[in-house]
Design a protein around this motif. Structure first.
Motif, PDB file in Angstrom:
ATOM      1  N   VAL A 161      61.042  43.965  60.825  1.00 23.40           N
ATOM      2  CA  VAL A 161      61.206  45.281  60.226  1.00 23.40           C
ATOM      3  C   VAL A 161      60.611  46.304  61.189  1.00 23.40           C
ATOM      4  CG1 VAL A 161      60.724  46.740  58.229  1.00 23.40           C
ATOM      5  CG2 VAL A 161      61.015  44.266  57.930  1.00 23.40           C
ATOM      6  N   THR A 162      61.394  47.290  61.586  1.00 25.78           N
ATOM      7  CA  THR A 162      60.931  48.269  62.555  1.00 25.78           C
ATOM      8  C   THR A 162      61.479  49.647  62.192  1.00 25.78           C
ATOM      9  OG1 THR A 162      60.748  48.714  64.946  1.00 25.78           O
ATOM     10  CG2 THR A 162      62.874  47.891  64.144  1.00 25.78           C
ATOM     11  N   THR A 163      61.271  50.607  63.081  1.00 22.85           N
ATOM     12  CA  THR A 163      61.713  51.987  62.827  1.00 22.85           C
ATOM     13  C   THR A 163      62.730  52.416  63.877  1.00 22.85           C
ATOM     14  OG1 THR A 163      60.009  53.007  64.208  1.00 22.85           O
ATOM     15  CG2 THR A 163      59.440  52.543  61.903  1.00 22.85           C
ATOM     16  N   LEU A 179      67.234  42.482  62.756  1.00 27.29           N
ATOM     17  CA  LEU A 179      66.341  43.629  62.657  1.00 27.29           C
ATOM     18  C   LEU A 179      66.650  44.419  61.393  1.00 27.29           C
ATOM     19  CD1 LEU A 179      66.624  45.097  66.285  1.00 27.29           C
ATOM     20  CD2 LEU A 179      64.949  43.440  65.452  1.00 27.29           C
ATOM     21  N   VAL A 180      65.600  44.855  60.698  1.00 33.63           N
ATOM     22  CA  VAL A 180      65.728  45.826  59.623  1.00 33.63           C
ATOM     23  C   VAL A 180      65.171  47.139  60.165  1.00 33.63           C
ATOM     24  CG1 VAL A 180      65.092  46.449  57.281  1.00 33.63           C
ATOM     25  CG2 VAL A 180      65.381  44.037  57.886  1.00 33.63           C
ATOM     26  N   VAL A 181      65.991  48.182  60.165  1.00 34.91           N
ATOM     27  CA  VAL A 181      65.588  49.454  60.766  1.00 34.91           C
ATOM     28  C   VAL A 181      65.459  50.514  59.678  1.00 34.91           C
ATOM     29  CG1 VAL A 181      66.094  51.181  62.522  1.00 34.91           C
ATOM     30  CG2 VAL A 181      66.817  48.800  62.867  1.00 34.91           C
ATOM     31  N   MET A 182      64.253  51.093  59.591  1.00 35.20           N
ATOM     32  CA  MET A 182      63.952  52.114  58.595  1.00 35.20           C
ATOM     33  C   MET A 182      63.568  53.419  59.293  1.00 35.20           C
ATOM     34  SD  MET A 182      61.689  49.749  55.972  1.00 35.20           S
ATOM     35  CE  MET A 182      61.809  50.964  54.648  1.00 35.20           C
ATOM     36  N   LEU A 183      63.522  54.487  58.529  1.00 31.52           N
ATOM     37  CA  LEU A 183      63.057  55.789  59.029  1.00 31.52           C
ATOM     38  C   LEU A 183      63.793  56.197  60.305  1.00 31.52           C
ATOM     39  CD1 LEU A 183      59.196  55.277  58.556  1.00 31.52           C
ATOM     40  CD2 LEU A 183      60.836  56.239  56.939  1.00 31.52           C
ATOM     41  N   ASP A 184      65.107  56.099  60.275  1.00 29.78           N
ATOM     42  CA  ASP A 184      65.904  56.426  61.453  1.00 29.78           C
ATOM     43  C   ASP A 184      66.759  57.652  61.176  1.00 29.78           C
ATOM     44  OD1 ASP A 184      67.275  56.514  63.794  1.00 29.78           O
ATOM     45  OD2 ASP A 184      68.422  54.667  63.475  1.00 29.78           O
ATOM     46  N   ILE A 199      76.295  45.177  61.874  1.00 30.99           N
ATOM     47  CA  ILE A 199      75.425  46.115  61.164  1.00 30.99           C
ATOM     48  C   ILE A 199      75.799  46.165  59.685  1.00 30.99           C
ATOM     49  CG2 ILE A 199      76.929  48.084  61.729  1.00 30.99           C
ATOM     50  CD1 ILE A 199      74.346  49.808  61.894  1.00 30.99           C
ATOM     51  N   TRP A 200      74.772  46.273  58.844  1.00 27.74           N
ATOM     52  CA  TRP A 200      74.932  46.492  57.409  1.00 27.74           C
ATOM     53  C   TRP A 200      74.098  47.719  57.064  1.00 27.74           C
ATOM     54  CZ3 TRP A 200      74.370  41.883  59.824  1.00 27.74           C
ATOM     55  CH2 TRP A 200      75.322  40.885  59.561  1.00 27.74           C
ATOM     56  N   TRP A 201      74.747  48.775  56.618  1.00 26.71           N
ATOM     57  CA  TRP A 201      74.084  50.070  56.410  1.00 26.71           C
ATOM     58  C   TRP A 201      74.229  50.498  54.960  1.00 26.71           C
ATOM     59  CZ3 TRP A 201      76.566  54.735  55.044  1.00 26.71           C
ATOM     60  CH2 TRP A 201      75.805  55.916  55.170  1.00 26.71           C
ATOM     61  N   TRP A 237      69.889  66.135  52.093  1.00 29.75           N
ATOM     62  CA  TRP A 237      68.912  65.128  52.518  1.00 29.75           C
ATOM     63  C   TRP A 237      69.603  63.773  52.482  1.00 29.75           C
ATOM     64  CZ3 TRP A 237      67.865  61.174  49.051  1.00 29.75           C
ATOM     65  CH2 TRP A 237      68.305  61.384  47.744  1.00 29.75           C
ATOM     66  N   ILE A 238      68.983  62.795  53.125  1.00 33.95           N
ATOM     67  CA  ILE A 238      69.522  61.439  53.087  1.00 33.95           C
ATOM     68  C   ILE A 238      68.391  60.440  53.280  1.00 33.95           C
ATOM     69  CG2 ILE A 238      70.037  61.337  55.564  1.00 33.95           C
ATOM     70  CD1 ILE A 238      72.602  59.744  54.771  1.00 33.95           C
ATOM     71  N   MET A 239      68.454  59.357  52.536  1.00 33.29           N
ATOM     72  CA  MET A 239      67.561  58.211  52.747  1.00 33.29           C
ATOM     73  C   MET A 239      68.464  57.014  53.000  1.00 33.29           C
ATOM     74  SD  MET A 239      64.270  58.509  50.177  1.00 33.29           S
ATOM     75  CE  MET A 239      65.184  58.322  48.640  1.00 33.29           C
ATOM     76  N   ASP A 240      68.342  56.412  54.188  1.00 32.53           N
ATOM     77  CA  ASP A 240      69.197  55.281  54.509  1.00 32.53           C
ATOM     78  C   ASP A 240      68.422  54.214  55.267  1.00 32.53           C
ATOM     79  OD1 ASP A 240      68.938  56.826  56.815  1.00 32.53           O
ATOM     80  OD2 ASP A 240      70.970  56.423  57.504  1.00 32.53           O
ATOM     81  N   ILE A 241      69.032  53.075  55.423  1.00 31.49           N
ATOM     82  CA  ILE A 241      68.408  51.913  56.049  1.00 31.49           C
ATOM     83  C   ILE A 241      69.540  51.017  56.522  1.00 31.49           C
ATOM     84  CG2 ILE A 241      68.265  50.792  53.784  1.00 31.49           C
ATOM     85  CD1 ILE A 241      65.861  49.241  54.735  1.00 31.49           C
ATOM     86  N   TYR A 242      69.278  50.215  57.558  1.00 32.56           N
ATOM     87  CA  TYR A 242      70.313  49.284  57.995  1.00 32.56           C
ATOM     88  C   TYR A 242      69.715  48.024  58.601  1.00 32.56           C
ATOM     89  CZ  TYR A 242      69.600  51.676  62.556  1.00 32.56           C
ATOM     90  OH  TYR A 242      69.070  52.236  63.688  1.00 32.56           O
ATOM     91  N   ILE A 243      70.560  47.005  58.625  1.00 36.55           N
ATOM     92  CA  ILE A 243      70.217  45.705  59.225  1.00 36.55           C
ATOM     93  C   ILE A 243      71.132  45.490  60.422  1.00 36.55           C
ATOM     94  CG2 ILE A 243      70.245  43.187  58.869  1.00 36.55           C
ATOM     95  CD1 ILE A 243      69.673  43.804  55.886  1.00 36.55           C
ATOM     96  N   LEU A 244      70.548  45.044  61.521  1.00 33.78           N
ATOM     97  CA  LEU A 244      71.296  44.656  62.718  1.00 33.78           C
ATOM     98  C   LEU A 244      71.110  43.160  62.945  1.00 33.78           C
ATOM     99  CD1 LEU A 244      70.207  47.549  65.112  1.00 33.78           C
ATOM    100  CD2 LEU A 244      72.433  47.340  63.982  1.00 33.78           C
ATOM    101  N   ARG A 245      72.192  42.496  63.332  1.00 39.88           N
ATOM    102  CA  ARG A 245      72.073  41.068  63.644  1.00 39.88           C
ATOM    103  C   ARG A 245      72.862  40.749  64.904  1.00 39.88           C
ATOM    104  NH1 ARG A 245      72.809  37.626  58.657  1.00 39.88           N
ATOM    105  NH2 ARG A 245      70.571  38.113  58.469  1.00 39.88           N
ATOM    106  N   TRP A 246      72.180  40.070  65.809  1.00 40.92           N
ATOM    107  CA  TRP A 246      72.828  39.615  67.046  1.00 40.92           C
ATOM    108  C   TRP A 246      73.550  38.312  66.746  1.00 40.92           C
ATOM    109  CZ3 TRP A 246      74.794  40.373  71.582  1.00 40.92           C
ATOM    110  CH2 TRP A 246      74.957  39.308  72.465  1.00 40.92           C
ATOM    111  N   THR A 247      74.869  38.335  66.890  1.00 42.40           N
ATOM    112  CA  THR A 247      75.665  37.154  66.604  1.00 42.40           C
ATOM    113  C   THR A 247      76.186  36.491  67.878  1.00 42.40           C
ATOM    114  OG1 THR A 247      77.752  38.381  66.437  1.00 42.40           O
ATOM    115  CG2 THR A 247      76.420  38.180  64.437  1.00 42.40           C
ATOM    116  N   GLY A 248      76.205  37.254  68.960  1.00 42.83           N
ATOM    117  CA  GLY A 248      76.721  36.726  70.208  1.00 42.83           C
ATOM    118  C   GLY A 248      78.229  36.682  70.252  1.00 42.83           C
ATOM    119  N   ALA A 249      78.876  37.112  69.167  1.00 42.24           N
ATOM    120  CA  ALA A 249      80.340  37.060  69.116  1.00 42.24           C
ATOM    121  C   ALA A 249      80.940  38.094  70.069  1.00 42.24           C
ATOM    122  CB  ALA A 249      80.822  37.323  67.697  1.00 42.24           C
ATOM    123  N   VAL A 250      82.075  37.753  70.656  1.00 39.01           N
ATOM    124  CA  VAL A 250      82.734  38.658  71.598  1.00 39.01           C
ATOM    125  C   VAL A 250      83.503  39.731  70.822  1.00 39.01           C
ATOM    126  CG1 VAL A 250      84.450  38.830  73.409  1.00 39.01           C
ATOM    127  CG2 VAL A 250      82.960  36.833  73.309  1.00 39.01           C
TER     128      VAL A 250
END
Length: 250
Positions: A161-163, A179-184, A199-201, A237-250
């Motif tokens: 979990v990071t920013t 990665l979970v990304v907050m406060l972006d 990405i899942w946002w 205003w907006i409050m949002d969050i997202y998840i990033l995942r490295w899949t290695g897929a082309v």
């Protein structure tokens, strides 16, 4: 006598996120403090008041609204600017508590998500040296994974979990695939090479205005940027969050 603080996690905006413990704490508090963050975020104060009305019914005389100091975003030293802002908030809290609970008692503050996760309410309370009770709440991470119907971690694998600030300045941290990304506030995912990343946002999670998007970063990233810009223009205003995942897929 000294006032006490009860920090109540209220989830991400859905009144049904309240736990039974949170409901009991709200009903037991002598006052419930409702911070106001300016006209552009009036919806947030109104949502807190709506949650209180659902729990307390007509017994809303204990609600005490007050204006929060604004952080000086022009301060180039980010940490120093935040510390000064927290000092100002603590002074504001003290003034409100002294005026509303001069003989002591318990004041409740409703905290978005959970008070333990990227929220500074506990740090600010520590400046006042008050006795603090914490009621945990549903986090935006839980709301995001539920909205997308996904599992956060791969089997036996860690996640971080990071920013947005840390992602922008340091890039993808080594040793983790999720990665979970907050406060972006600036869509830091734009700084990454999109190949092999998904990405899942989500924004306004749990609220009527909830928006979710997902897909490969190359395809979904631009869609998210546009959706975020449009939603912010509508709501102010907006409050949002997202998840990033490295899949290695082309």
């Amino acid at each position: 006598m000294t006032a006490r603080l009860c920090l109540i996690g209220i989830g991400t905006g859905n009144p049904e996120h309240l736990t039974l413990e949170a409901v009991k704490a709200m009903r037991a508090a002598d006052v419930i403090l409702i911070p106001r963050k300016g006209a552009d975020k009036a919806d947030l104060a109104a949502l807190r008041q709506s949650i209180c009305a659902d729990v307390l019914g007509d017994d809303t005389a204990r609600l005490v609204a007050f204006d929060l100091p604004v952080r000086d975003a022009a301060n180039l030293d980010y940490r120093a600017g935040v510390e000064a802002w927290h000092d100002a908030i603590a002074a504001c809290w003290k003034q409100v508590l002294d005026s509303t609970l001069p003989q002591g008692g318990e004041a409740a503050l409703l905290v978005w998500g959970d008070p333990s996760l990227y929220d500074s309410t506990l740090r600010i309370a520590a400046r006042l040296g008050l006795k603090v009770r914490v009621v945990p709440g549903i986090t935006s991470i839980q709301a995001l994974t539920a909205a997308h119907g996904m599992v956060l971690n791969e089997i036996g694998a860690p996640f971080l979990v990071t920013t947005g600030r840390r992602l922008r300045e340091g890039g993808w941290p080594q040793g983790v695939e999720t990665l979970v990304v907050m406060l972006d506030g600036g869509c830091a995912f734009q700084t990454l090479a999109p190949k092999g990343v998904e990405i899942w946002w989500g924004a306004y999670l749990g609220m009527a205005a909830q928006i979710i998007l997902s897909g490969t970063l190359a395809e979904a990233g631009p869609e998210i940027i546009q959706a975020r810009k449009a939603a912010r223009a509508v709501h102010g205003w907006i409050m949002d969050i997202y998840i990033l995942r490295w899949t290695g897929a082309v």
